[in-house]
Scaffold this motif. Structure first.
Motif, PDB file in Angstrom:
ATOM      1  N   ASP A  96       0.829  -1.210   0.000  1.00 53.67           N
ATOM      2  CA  ASP A  96       0.000   0.000   0.000  1.00 53.67           C
ATOM      3  C   ASP A  96       0.863   1.259   0.000  1.00 53.67           C
ATOM      4  O   ASP A  96       0.502   2.260  -0.632  1.00 53.67           O
ATOM      5  CB  ASP A  96      -0.916  -0.006   1.220  1.00 53.67           C
ATOM      6  N   ARG A  97       1.968   1.214   0.724  1.00 50.43           N
ATOM      7  CA  ARG A  97       2.876   2.374   0.737  1.00 50.43           C
ATOM      8  C   ARG A  97       3.409   2.657  -0.665  1.00 50.43           C
ATOM      9  O   ARG A  97       3.445   3.803  -1.129  1.00 50.43           O
ATOM     10  CB  ARG A  97       4.050   2.102   1.679  1.00 50.43           C
ATOM     11  N   GLY A  98       3.875   1.582  -1.352  1.00 50.52           N
ATOM     12  CA  GLY A  98       4.427   1.754  -2.688  1.00 50.52           C
ATOM     13  C   GLY A  98       3.406   2.275  -3.677  1.00 50.52           C
ATOM     14  O   GLY A  98       3.705   3.140  -4.512  1.00 50.52           O
ATOM     15  N   LYS A  99       2.189   1.761  -3.590  1.00 51.05           N
ATOM     16  CA  LYS A  99       1.127   2.183  -4.506  1.00 51.05           C
ATOM     17  C   LYS A  99       0.724   3.632  -4.233  1.00 51.05           C
ATOM     18  O   LYS A  99       0.573   4.447  -5.162  1.00 51.05           O
ATOM     19  CB  LYS A  99      -0.069   1.249  -4.323  1.00 51.05           C
ATOM     20  N   THR A 100       0.567   3.970  -2.955  1.00 54.74           N
ATOM     21  CA  THR A 100       0.182   5.336  -2.592  1.00 54.74           C
ATOM     22  C   THR A 100       1.257   6.338  -3.019  1.00 54.74           C
ATOM     23  O   THR A 100       0.946   7.449  -3.464  1.00 54.74           O
ATOM     24  CB  THR A 100      -0.061   5.436  -1.081  1.00 54.74           C
ATOM     25  N   LEU A 101       2.521   5.951  -2.878  1.00 54.16           N
ATOM     26  CA  LEU A 101       3.612   6.839  -3.286  1.00 54.16           C
ATOM     27  C   LEU A 101       3.536   7.160  -4.763  1.00 54.16           C
ATOM     28  O   LEU A 101       3.725   8.313  -5.172  1.00 54.16           O
ATOM     29  CB  LEU A 101       4.964   6.204  -2.941  1.00 54.16           C
ATOM     30  N   ARG A 167       7.530 -11.363  -2.773  1.00 52.88           N
ATOM     31  CA  ARG A 167       7.151 -10.897  -4.105  1.00 52.88           C
ATOM     32  C   ARG A 167       7.975  -9.682  -4.512  1.00 52.88           C
ATOM     33  O   ARG A 167       8.407  -8.892  -3.678  1.00 52.88           O
ATOM     34  CB  ARG A 167       5.669 -10.520  -4.143  1.00 52.88           C
ATOM     35  N   GLN A 168       8.183  -9.554  -5.808  1.00 57.36           N
ATOM     36  CA  GLN A 168       8.797  -8.363  -6.381  1.00 57.36           C
ATOM     37  C   GLN A 168       7.755  -7.689  -7.271  1.00 57.36           C
ATOM     38  O   GLN A 168       7.374  -8.228  -8.312  1.00 57.36           O
ATOM     39  CB  GLN A 168      10.039  -8.726  -7.197  1.00 57.36           C
ATOM     40  N   ILE A 169       7.282  -6.533  -6.833  1.00 56.97           N
ATOM     41  CA  ILE A 169       6.225  -5.825  -7.547  1.00 56.97           C
ATOM     42  C   ILE A 169       6.847  -4.890  -8.575  1.00 56.97           C
ATOM     43  O   ILE A 169       7.699  -4.057  -8.240  1.00 56.97           O
ATOM     44  CB  ILE A 169       5.354  -5.004  -6.585  1.00 56.97           C
ATOM     45  N   VAL A 170       6.438  -5.019  -9.824  1.00 58.29           N
ATOM     46  CA  VAL A 170       6.897  -4.107 -10.867  1.00 58.29           C
ATOM     47  C   VAL A 170       6.214  -2.761 -10.686  1.00 58.29           C
ATOM     48  O   VAL A 170       4.995  -2.688 -10.457  1.00 58.29           O
ATOM     49  CB  VAL A 170       6.590  -4.675 -12.270  1.00 58.29           C
ATOM     50  N   VAL A 171       6.994  -1.689 -10.781  1.00 60.60           N
ATOM     51  CA  VAL A 171       6.450  -0.333 -10.694  1.00 60.60           C
ATOM     52  C   VAL A 171       6.871   0.425 -11.947  1.00 60.60           C
ATOM     53  O   VAL A 171       8.040   0.767 -12.111  1.00 60.60           O
ATOM     54  CB  VAL A 171       6.938   0.408  -9.434  1.00 60.60           C
ATOM     55  N   GLU A 172       5.928   0.646 -12.836  1.00 58.16           N
ATOM     56  CA  GLU A 172       6.165   1.456 -14.032  1.00 58.16           C
ATOM     57  C   GLU A 172       5.904   2.911 -13.642  1.00 58.16           C
ATOM     58  O   GLU A 172       4.772   3.400 -13.645  1.00 58.16           O
ATOM     59  CB  GLU A 172       5.237   1.017 -15.170  1.00 58.16           C
ATOM     60  N   THR A 173       6.963   3.612 -13.311  1.00 56.91           N
ATOM     61  CA  THR A 173       6.826   4.918 -12.665  1.00 56.91           C
ATOM     62  C   THR A 173       6.301   6.008 -13.590  1.00 56.91           C
ATOM     63  O   THR A 173       5.890   7.070 -13.113  1.00 56.91           O
ATOM     64  CB  THR A 173       8.183   5.372 -12.098  1.00 56.91           C
ATOM     65  N   THR A 174       6.290   5.778 -14.896  1.00 54.39           N
ATOM     66  CA  THR A 174       5.815   6.818 -15.811  1.00 54.39           C
ATOM     67  C   THR A 174       4.288   6.909 -15.846  1.00 54.39           C
ATOM     68  O   THR A 174       3.748   7.840 -16.443  1.00 54.39           O
ATOM     69  CB  THR A 174       6.327   6.561 -17.243  1.00 54.39           C
ATOM     70  N   ASN A 175       3.611   5.975 -15.213  1.00 57.26           N
ATOM     71  CA  ASN A 175       2.148   5.945 -15.265  1.00 57.26           C
ATOM     72  C   ASN A 175       1.578   5.957 -13.846  1.00 57.26           C
ATOM     73  O   ASN A 175       2.050   5.238 -12.969  1.00 57.26           O
ATOM     74  CB  ASN A 175       1.679   4.688 -16.010  1.00 57.26           C
ATOM     75  N   ARG A 176       0.570   6.782 -13.610  1.00 55.95           N
ATOM     76  CA  ARG A 176      -0.045   6.850 -12.280  1.00 55.95           C
ATOM     77  C   ARG A 176      -0.546   5.493 -11.822  1.00 55.95           C
ATOM     78  O   ARG A 176      -0.534   5.174 -10.628  1.00 55.95           O
ATOM     79  CB  ARG A 176      -1.216   7.852 -12.305  1.00 55.95           C
TER      80      ARG A 176
END
Length: 434
Positions: A96-101, A167-176
């Motif tokens: 949740d922290r990563g997603k909210t960030l 788990r390793q969650i992919v974060v595509e930072t260019t997209n909200r």
């Protein structure tokens, strides 16, 4: 002379051996830093930042190295940090922290995607970003929120991974909505909600890199590698390659690029007979442990000797090559060139009919190259011509002395014995009393 070829640097980010040596002293010795950069990189090379922090590193890698500009941008990026830490619940689960960030960044900082906006200045001034700058900023803030993240490089793209348990969650930072691509997200719109999905992408090759490895790319991400030809692009590229290596000293590919750049600059300098800068570049390259610089150093010594001989300083030429021979004792080119310049030196005495000078030259050559058959034959011929010259002048004492000296070096040599036998015997002294 040894042939040395230019090596073009090839910039690849996904492969390459790990560089085993410490490349940082080589880079720090270069005169390529502003005062601010030097204090930062010296701080970084000590094993960890004390006077600076990771946000400062992002600014400096983005080229914000003027003290006045740095002092303007520094509080601005710190303000983003303070707002992010206040806007994201640090007690929430990592997921949740990563997603909210990511939501927070796109709602408050990241305004416009621009393929070429990879530097902190664009991000802070205009909210313009690309995959590299957004990934760096996300990783910086995620670390301060207690999250475990790492950068990932794919062909032409950068994103990051966030650890959530196993788990390793992919974060595509260019997209909200780039947190865990493939997941369906609901977005509130006027009159209801809509479903948003960022497709999951499977990349052919990826490479995980540390945060400072991402920052290193800021120096080279915009380089036009087509300009990296001998004498055309290296002067501008060299500082970037060196700073890249300071940010990511364990990356063997970055070290190879730096070595290739130094090689090309050294080749260019040697071709223009600028020997002093060539020598400095060669020594920097040798300090990286790259073998081709040995050949370049031999070429440097050969060219220096050629210049000295061209001005008539044959002794300087052979002494220069002797220095090189101590470094590279198995190099046959150096032996041959030493002999060549001794021969030219001897010719200067022959043109003046100074046979004694020729002998002195070959005696010096024999001392330097005692095992050379060519030197031995040249010395023997020089002694013979010197003895014949004295004999023809009827300076029989000199001829005798020369032959005796020669026989000390070449015992039983028939040519000198023949001259001795041809010298008239001294008449007997007058015997008084008869």
């Amino acid at each position: 002379m040894a042939a040395v070829y230019a090596v073009a640097a090839v910039l690849l980010f996904l492969a390459g051996p790990v560089y085993a040596g410490d490349i940082r002293p080589v880079c720090l010795a270069m005169d390529i830093f502003t005062p601010l950069e030097r204090t930062f990189f010296e701080d970084l090379a000590d094993g960890g930042l004390s006077g600076y922090d990771d946000y400062d590193a992002f600014l400096i890698a983005s080229g914000i190295v003027d003290p006045r500009a740095f002092s303007r941008y520094r509080p601005r990026i710190r303000a983003i940090r303070s707002r992010a830490l206040a806007g994201v619940d640090r007690n929430a689960a990592p997921y949740d922290r990563g997603k909210t960030l990511l939501f927070w960044l796109h709602d408050n900082v990241l305004r416009t995607y621009s393929e070429t906006s990879n530097l902190a200045g664009d991000l802070l001034d205009k909210g313009a970003f690309n995959c590299l700058s957004s990934t760096i900023l996300y990783c910086l803030l995620a670390k301060d929120l207690g999250l475990s993240v790492s950068g990932v490089l794919a062909p032409g793209h950068t994103f990051c991974l966030l650890a959530d348990g196993d788990r390793q969650i992919v974060v595509e930072t260019t997209n909200r909505y780039g947190f865990e691509p493939g997941r369906v997200e609901e977005e509130a719109i006027e009159g209801g909600v809509r479903q948003v999905t960022v497709p999951e992408t499977v990349y052919e090759t990826t490479k995980t890199v540390p945060l400072y490895g991402l920052m290193a790319l800021l120096y080279v991400n915009t380089l036009d590698m087509s300009t990296l030809a001998v004498g055309q692009g290296e002067t501008g590229c060299l500082p970037r390659f060196a700073k890249v290596c300071l940010f990511d000293p364990e990356n063997g590919l970055f070290a190879d690029n730096l070595a290739a750049c130094l090689n090309n600059l050294a080749v260019s300098a040697l071709g223009q007979e600028r020997l002093e800068p060539a020598y400095l570049l060669i020594q920097q390259g040798k300090a990286l442990g790259r073998a081709p610089f040995d050949d370049l150093e031999v070429q440097y010594y050969n060219q220096m000797a050629e210049q000295q001989a061209g001005s008539g300083d044959f002794n300087g030429a052979v002494q220069t090559l002797w220095t090189a021979l101590q470094l590279y004792p198995e190099n046959p080119v150096l032996d041959n060139n030493i002999l060549y310049y001794y021969g030219l030196w001897a010719d200067t005495f022959r043109t003046r009919s100074d046979t004694g000078g020729v002998v002195r030259v070959f005696l010096a050559a024999r001392q330097m190259l005692p095992g050379s058959a060519a030197v031995s034959e040249g010395l023997k011929a020089a002694f013979y011509n010197h003895a014949v010259d004295a004999y023809n002048r009827q300076d029989f004492d000199a001829a005798r002395s020369i032959c005796q000296e020669a026989l000390g070096l070449f015992p039983g040599e028939g040519a000198f014995l023949e001259i001795l036998n041809a010298i008239p015997q001294d008449p007997p002294a007058w015997q008084w009393g008869r």
